[in-house]
Design a protein around this motif. Structure first.
Motif, short mmCIF file in Angstrom:
data_model
loop_
_atom_site.label_atom_id
_atom_site.label_comp_id
_atom_site.label_asym_id
_atom_site.label_seq_id
_atom_site.Cartn_x
_atom_site.Cartn_y
_atom_site.Cartn_z
N ARG A 1 -1.28 -13.15 -2.57
CA ARG A 1 0.02 -12.63 -3.03
C ARG A 1 0.92 -12.30 -1.83
O ARG A 1 2.12 -12.54 -1.88
N THR A 2 0.33 -11.75 -0.79
CA THR A 2 1.11 -11.45 0.41
C THR A 2 1.73 -12.71 0.98
O THR A 2 2.92 -12.74 1.34
N GLU A 3 0.95 -13.78 1.03
CA GLU A 3 1.44 -15.05 1.58
C GLU A 3 2.47 -15.69 0.66
O GLU A 3 3.41 -16.34 1.13
N CYS B 1 8.22 -6.20 -2.34
CA CYS B 1 8.59 -6.57 -0.98
C CYS B 1 9.17 -5.42 -0.16
O CYS B 1 9.49 -5.61 1.02
N ARG C 1 -5.29 -10.36 -2.73
CA ARG C 1 -4.20 -9.62 -2.11
C ARG C 1 -3.54 -10.47 -1.01
O ARG C 1 -2.31 -10.49 -0.88
N GLU C 2 -4.34 -11.17 -0.23
CA GLU C 2 -3.78 -12.01 0.83
C GLU C 2 -2.98 -13.15 0.24
O GLU C 2 -1.92 -13.53 0.78
N TYR D 1 4.43 -8.55 -6.33
CA TYR D 1 4.39 -7.98 -4.98
C TYR D 1 5.69 -7.24 -4.75
O TYR D 1 6.77 -7.81 -4.94
N PRO E 1 1.77 -4.98 3.30
CA PRO E 1 0.57 -5.45 2.60
C PRO E 1 -0.53 -4.41 2.45
O PRO E 1 -1.28 -4.43 1.47
N GLU E 2 -0.63 -3.51 3.41
CA GLU E 2 -1.72 -2.52 3.34
C GLU E 2 -1.44 -1.39 2.36
O GLU E 2 -2.33 -0.59 2.04
N ALA F 1 2.09 -2.00 -2.91
CA ALA F 1 2.55 -3.38 -2.80
C ALA F 1 2.17 -4.18 -4.05
O ALA F 1 2.93 -5.05 -4.50
N TYR G 1 5.47 -11.77 0.03
CA TYR G 1 5.97 -10.88 1.07
C TYR G 1 6.33 -11.61 2.35
O TYR G 1 7.41 -11.37 2.92
N LEU G 2 5.45 -12.47 2.84
CA LEU G 2 5.71 -13.12 4.13
C LEU G 2 6.97 -13.98 4.09
O LEU G 2 7.78 -13.91 5.04
#
Length: 253
Positions: A119-121, A86, A116-117, A84, A90-91, A95, A124-125
């Motif tokens: 990996r975002t969690e 950073c 994707r969600e 990911y 996310p969109e 990313a 990125y978050l």
């Protein structure tokens, strides 16, 4: 898809020199080429995973030296931007890129929404929230920080040599970049504005998210990676950039 990171692999984001008294927060989004075990090699060769597509070689070394010189807190991502990136929301397709420069990334191809969600969690978050808390705490303590993101780039891109050695990048807020460009106009390096990338390339996400949104001075620094391939080069460039940044800050504060 759950459990991307195991407990043994540690946190996705690292903080160093948290109790720093300096004004600057240094951010290195592409510090590492490490991939989590759950993602394997993403279908890439060792050559690809060692290359610039996986990380920004030398950027963390320069950042750490600058953090020491500036008494600055350093925030960096502990896993490869191929897992990911950073410095992208996310969109953004970038990313979790399906292709990076000349390399296809099979492990990122056709990711569904759940993947994707996840990996975002996982990446990125935590990165975004850690940096956001740090910035908010400094503002609440009456010490609004300066956001400086640190990157490196390749000397040759798609077969074309790059003459620029240091890029000073900005988005809508040009204050600090303007001052640094003026200070470095007659220095030893070829320094250019918004090169080799610029806002139109989507590279100023962190600046917008944490700098512009809070009205804080901010700048992105890109260093050609042949200049920082070893510790000696990293020390020289870190010393120069620290001086350049301090001159710039003196002009805008």
């Amino acid at each position: 898809m759950m459990g991307i990171l195991t407990g043994e692999e540690g946190e996705p984001v690292a903080l160093e020199n948290v109790a720093a008294r300096g004004w600057v927060i240094l951010v290195c989004e592409h510090a590492s080429r490490q991939l989590p075990k759950s993602l394997g090699t993403l279908g890439l060769s060792e050559e690809a995973l060692a290359s610039h597509i996986a990380w920004d070689p030398g950027a963390l070394g320069v950042s750490r030296r600058m953090a020491g010189m500036l008494d600055a807190t350093l925030v960096f991502q502990r896993f490869s931007r191929l897992a990911y990136d950073c410095n992208r929301p996310p969109e953004s397709p970038a990313a979790m890129p399906e292709k990076s420069e000349v390399y296809d990334v099979p492990g990122n191809s056709g990711l569904d929404r759940a993947a994707r969600e996840a990996r975002t969690e996982a990446f990125y978050l935590p990165f975004r929230d850690t940096l956001s808390r740090l910035v908010r705490n400094r503002i609440e303590a009456g010490r609004p920080p300066v956001i400086v993101t640190m990157h490196s780039f390749t000397p040759v891109y798609f077969g074309k040599p790059r003459a620029v050695e240091i890029g000073i990048l900005h988005d809508a807020d040009t204050r600090l970049a303007d001052a640094m460009l003026m200070a470095g106009a007659h220095g030893p390096y070829e320094i250019r504005r918004n090169e080799p990338y610029g806002p139109e390339d989507g590279v100023t996400h962190t600046l917008r998210e944490h700098g512009l949104s809070n009205g804080l001075p901010n700048v992105m620094i890109e260093v050609r990676n042949d200049l920082i391939k070893d510790e000696a080069g990293q020390g020289v460039v870190a010393g120069y950039l620290t001086g350049l940044l301090l001159e710039g800050l003196a002009a805008v504060q």
